[in-house]
Scaffold this active site. Structure first.
Site, PDB file in Angstrom:
ATOM      1  N   LEU A  40       0.853  -1.187   0.000  1.00 24.27           N
ATOM      2  CA  LEU A  40       0.000   0.000   0.000  1.00 24.27           C
ATOM      3  C   LEU A  40       0.888   1.237   0.000  1.00 24.27           C
ATOM      4  O   LEU A  40       1.552   1.537   0.998  1.00 24.27           O
ATOM      5  CB  LEU A  40      -0.919  -0.001   1.238  1.00 24.27           C
ATOM      6  N   SER A 108       5.915  15.300  15.726  1.00 24.32           N
ATOM      7  CA  SER A 108       7.292  15.314  16.230  1.00 24.32           C
ATOM      8  C   SER A 108       7.522  16.631  16.963  1.00 24.32           C
ATOM      9  O   SER A 108       6.935  17.655  16.618  1.00 24.32           O
ATOM     10  CB  SER A 108       8.243  15.202  15.044  1.00 24.32           C
ATOM     11  N   SER A 109       8.422  16.594  17.952  1.00 18.64           N
ATOM     12  CA  SER A 109       8.650  17.810  18.747  1.00 18.64           C
ATOM     13  C   SER A 109       9.305  18.928  17.937  1.00 18.64           C
ATOM     14  O   SER A 109       9.380  20.062  18.409  1.00 18.64           O
ATOM     15  CB  SER A 109       9.501  17.485  19.980  1.00 18.64           C
ATOM     16  N   CYS A 110       9.765  18.635  16.707  1.00 21.68           N
ATOM     17  CA  CYS A 110      10.363  19.697  15.886  1.00 21.68           C
ATOM     18  C   CYS A 110       9.312  20.652  15.322  1.00 21.68           C
ATOM     19  O   CYS A 110       9.652  21.619  14.653  1.00 21.68           O
ATOM     20  CB  CYS A 110      11.219  19.121  14.778  1.00 21.68           C
ATOM     21  N   TYR A 137      10.092  19.204   7.183  1.00 19.85           N
ATOM     22  CA  TYR A 137       9.447  18.109   7.926  1.00 19.85           C
ATOM     23  C   TYR A 137       8.472  18.688   8.958  1.00 19.85           C
ATOM     24  O   TYR A 137       7.343  18.203   9.118  1.00 19.85           O
ATOM     25  CB  TYR A 137      10.533  17.284   8.615  1.00 19.85           C
ATOM     26  N   LYS A 141       4.419  18.183   9.357  1.00 23.68           N
ATOM     27  CA  LYS A 141       3.790  17.656  10.578  1.00 23.68           C
ATOM     28  C   LYS A 141       2.772  18.642  11.149  1.00 23.68           C
ATOM     29  O   LYS A 141       1.727  18.239  11.663  1.00 23.68           O
ATOM     30  CB  LYS A 141       4.872  17.325  11.624  1.00 23.68           C
ATOM     31  N   LEU A 167      12.832   9.822  19.433  1.00 29.16           N
ATOM     32  CA  LEU A 167      12.595   8.409  19.754  1.00 29.16           C
ATOM     33  C   LEU A 167      13.802   7.559  19.386  1.00 29.16           C
ATOM     34  O   LEU A 167      14.588   7.921  18.508  1.00 29.16           O
ATOM     35  CB  LEU A 167      11.378   7.909  18.962  1.00 29.16           C
ATOM     36  N   HIS A 180      19.166   9.012  13.114  1.00 28.96           N
ATOM     37  CA  HIS A 180      19.206   9.943  14.238  1.00 28.96           C
ATOM     38  C   HIS A 180      20.460   9.664  15.070  1.00 28.96           C
ATOM     39  O   HIS A 180      21.178   8.691  14.834  1.00 28.96           O
ATOM     40  CB  HIS A 180      17.939   9.785  15.091  1.00 28.96           C
ATOM     41  N   TRP A 203      28.988  14.521  15.665  1.00 24.86           N
ATOM     42  CA  TRP A 203      28.692  15.746  14.913  1.00 24.86           C
ATOM     43  C   TRP A 203      28.379  16.915  15.848  1.00 24.86           C
ATOM     44  O   TRP A 203      27.743  16.729  16.904  1.00 24.86           O
ATOM     45  CB  TRP A 203      27.469  15.545  14.011  1.00 24.86           C
TER      46      TRP A 203
HETATM   47  O1  GFB Z   1      19.112  12.849  16.165  1.00 26.98           O
HETATM   48  P1  GFB Z   1      19.384  13.993  15.288  1.00 26.98           P
HETATM   49  O2  GFB Z   1      19.819  13.695  13.901  1.00 26.98           O
HETATM   50  O3  GFB Z   1      18.083  14.882  15.266  1.00 26.98           O
HETATM   51  O4  GFB Z   1      20.553  14.885  15.958  1.00 26.98           O
HETATM   52  P2  GFB Z   1      17.545  16.340  15.668  1.00 26.98           P
HETATM   53  C1  GFB Z   1      20.511  15.283  17.292  1.00 26.98           C
HETATM   54  C2  GFB Z   1      21.812  15.981  17.639  1.00 26.98           C
HETATM   55  O5  GFB Z   1      22.866  15.005  17.670  1.00 26.98           O
HETATM   56  C3  GFB Z   1      22.269  17.078  16.671  1.00 26.98           C
HETATM   57  C4  GFB Z   1      23.980  15.483  16.957  1.00 26.98           C
HETATM   58  O6  GFB Z   1      22.814  18.158  17.400  1.00 26.98           O
HETATM   59  C5  GFB Z   1      23.359  16.360  15.865  1.00 26.98           C
HETATM   60  O7  GFB Z   1      24.324  17.250  15.315  1.00 26.98           O
HETATM   61  N1  GFB Z   1      24.787  14.357  16.457  1.00 26.98           N
HETATM   62  C6  GFB Z   1      26.034  14.051  16.885  1.00 26.98           C
HETATM   63  C7  GFB Z   1      24.463  13.468  15.507  1.00 26.98           C
HETATM   64  N2  GFB Z   1      26.540  13.026  16.200  1.00 26.98           N
HETATM   65  C8  GFB Z   1      25.572  12.629  15.340  1.00 26.98           C
HETATM   66  C9  GFB Z   1      25.510  11.585  14.358  1.00 26.98           C
HETATM   67  O8  GFB Z   1      26.453  10.822  14.134  1.00 26.98           O
HETATM   68  N3  GFB Z   1      24.329  11.465  13.675  1.00 26.98           N
HETATM   69  C10 GFB Z   1      23.273  12.309  13.894  1.00 26.98           C
HETATM   70  N4  GFB Z   1      22.150  12.125  13.192  1.00 26.98           N
HETATM   71  N5  GFB Z   1      23.321  13.324  14.796  1.00 26.98           N
HETATM   72  C11 GFB Z   1      15.757  15.575  13.954  1.00 26.98           C
HETATM   73  C12 GFB Z   1      14.953  16.335  12.952  1.00 26.98           C
HETATM   74  O9  GFB Z   1      16.467  16.564  14.582  1.00 26.98           O
HETATM   75  O10 GFB Z   1      14.994  14.931  14.961  1.00 26.98           O
HETATM   76  C13 GFB Z   1      13.709  15.690  12.590  1.00 26.98           C
HETATM   77  O11 GFB Z   1      15.783  16.663  11.874  1.00 26.98           O
HETATM   78  C14 GFB Z   1      12.959  15.068  13.742  1.00 26.98           C
HETATM   79  O12 GFB Z   1      12.898  16.582  11.911  1.00 26.98           O
HETATM   80  C15 GFB Z   1      13.867  14.258  14.596  1.00 26.98           C
HETATM   81  O13 GFB Z   1      12.302  16.049  14.519  1.00 26.98           O
HETATM   82  C16 GFB Z   1      13.190  13.675  15.813  1.00 26.98           C
HETATM   83  O14 GFB Z   1      16.931  16.261  17.027  1.00 26.98           O
HETATM   84  O15 GFB Z   1      18.548  17.418  15.481  1.00 26.98           O
END
Ligand code: GFB
Length: 318
Positions: A40, A108-110, A137, A141, A167, A180, A203
């Site tokens: 689907l 989402s909390s964003c 995004y 939402k 999450l 994430h 990061w």
């Molecule tokens: O989990 P994340 O990608 O989501 O990143 P957001 C959270 C924080 O972790 C940021 C840091 O400050 C990133 O720079 N970080 C550190 C990393 N190392 C890493 C890594 O190796 N990978 C990743 N991904 N992050 C998302 C939104 O935001 O959260 C969406 O973009 C959504 O829209 C989701 O709301 C729940 O919390 O920054």
């Protein structure tokens, strides 16, 4: 529990949907509808209409979405906006047309402004500018929240939204480009440990604060809402949705140290400040959900251990 109701879980193949499926199965729900995305396509309005007319779900949990971490959101901006708008519009509209008794939409909390007052109450929606890395995004939402609210106000539909914080858990996406932070760091520390590397790169500055909810706790909250809370309870309280979180946050640098400890990596953590930090802080005010009678049970350390165990079982040779 609504054991004999036909309950459609949109997104049942994903981390959130699969957890909701397990939760409802454990409560004895026998008529779950869980079509795979290959069966689907929720972007296809005709297919969605045909599904509702044939399967006649009575309750819908809308957990289907194109999701990803900060880099995926920032890079695939058009896809995050278009796919999510289409999924929400198709499912919510067709649910109304098919006379669905209750629909719960997961946001989402964003959706909240980048500089919202902390902890963030439900009332903060649309009071300020969004974080740019995930604006498409978030806009999608917010549109979903407003669809549910508008279908309630115009047609009396029993549709409302929930806003989970960040999450994590089993079935998460561990791809380093799109994941994430928690699955990314589990994979990075695990790989560094088995390859005897000295450093792991995290990061950003390590300073942003994030709140994390274990996915099985979210599934438990959704089952609670299915059973106990209707749209009139939410809108009657003067809001369009309810926050779901743990009421506590942690700095990314500290989270990295905790994951390193759980995985057993004892090298150095290096911060790559060429990567974005995103929102400085997004801690949810969870008092509305507490007043309704629900609270989380899994601590961050426990949830991380369970997630790492799941990662090991899913990747036995890596
Ligand atoms: O989990 P994340 O990608 O989501 O990143 P957001 C959270 C924080 O972790 C940021 C840091 O400050 C990133 O720079 N970080 C550190 C990393 N190392 C890493 C890594 O190796 N990978 C990743 N991904 N992050 C998302 C939104 O935001 O959260 C969406 O973009 C959504 O829209 C989701 O709301 C729940 O919390 O920054």
């Amino acid at each position: 529990m609504h054991k004999n109701k036909r309950i459609y879980i949109a997104g049942s193949g994903g981390m959130v949907g699969s957890s909701i499926r397990r939760e409802l199965e454990s409560r004895g729900c026998r008529s779950l509808q869980t079509p795979a995305s290959s069966e689907l396509d929720l972007i296809d309005q005709r297919a969605v209409r045909a599904f509702f007319s044939e399967k006649k779900p009575e309750i819908v949990i809308l957990a289907a979405a194109k999701v990803g971490g900060i880099l995926a959101n920032d890079t695939h901006r058009a896809e995050f906006l278009y796919n999510n708008l289409m999924i929400e519009a198709n499912v919510i509209h067709e649910a109304q047309g098919a006379g669905v008794e209750k629909l719960i939409f997961l946001g989402s909390s964003c959706i909240y402004p980048r500089n919202a007052v902390q902890p963030i109450t439900e009332e903060a929606l649309l009071t300020g500018v969004l974080e740019s890395t995930n604006e498409p995004y978030a806009i999608a939402k917010i549109a979903g929240v407003k669809l549910c609210e508008s279908y309630f106000r115009q047609y009396g539909a029993n549709f409302y939204s929930v806003m989970p914080t960040n999450l994590y858990g089993r079935n998460d996406n561990f791809d380093l480009d799109t994941s994430h932070v928690i699955p990314a760091l589990i994979r990075k520390f695990h790989t560094a440990k088995i390859e005897n590397r000295a450093n792991v790169t995290v990061w950003g500055t390590g300073k942003p604060l994030r709140e994390f909810l274990y996915v099985d706790d979210l599934a438990n909250a959704i089952a609670f809402l299915v059973e106990n809370v209707d749209a009139r309870d939410i809108y009657g309280d003067g809001v369009s949705h309810v926050n779901i979180g743990v009421g506590k946050d942690i700095e990314i640098g500290e989270l990295a140290s905790l994951i390193a400890q759980i995985v057993g990596f004892d090298g150095h953590i290096v911060f790559d400040t060429s990567k974005p930090d995103g929102t400085p802080r997004k801690l949810l005010d969870t008092s509305r959900m507490s007043r309704m009678g629900w609270t989380h049970t899994t601590s961050l350390a426990e949830g991380l251990r369970k997630t790492y165990d799941w990662f090991l079982s899913a990747n036995p040779v890596s």
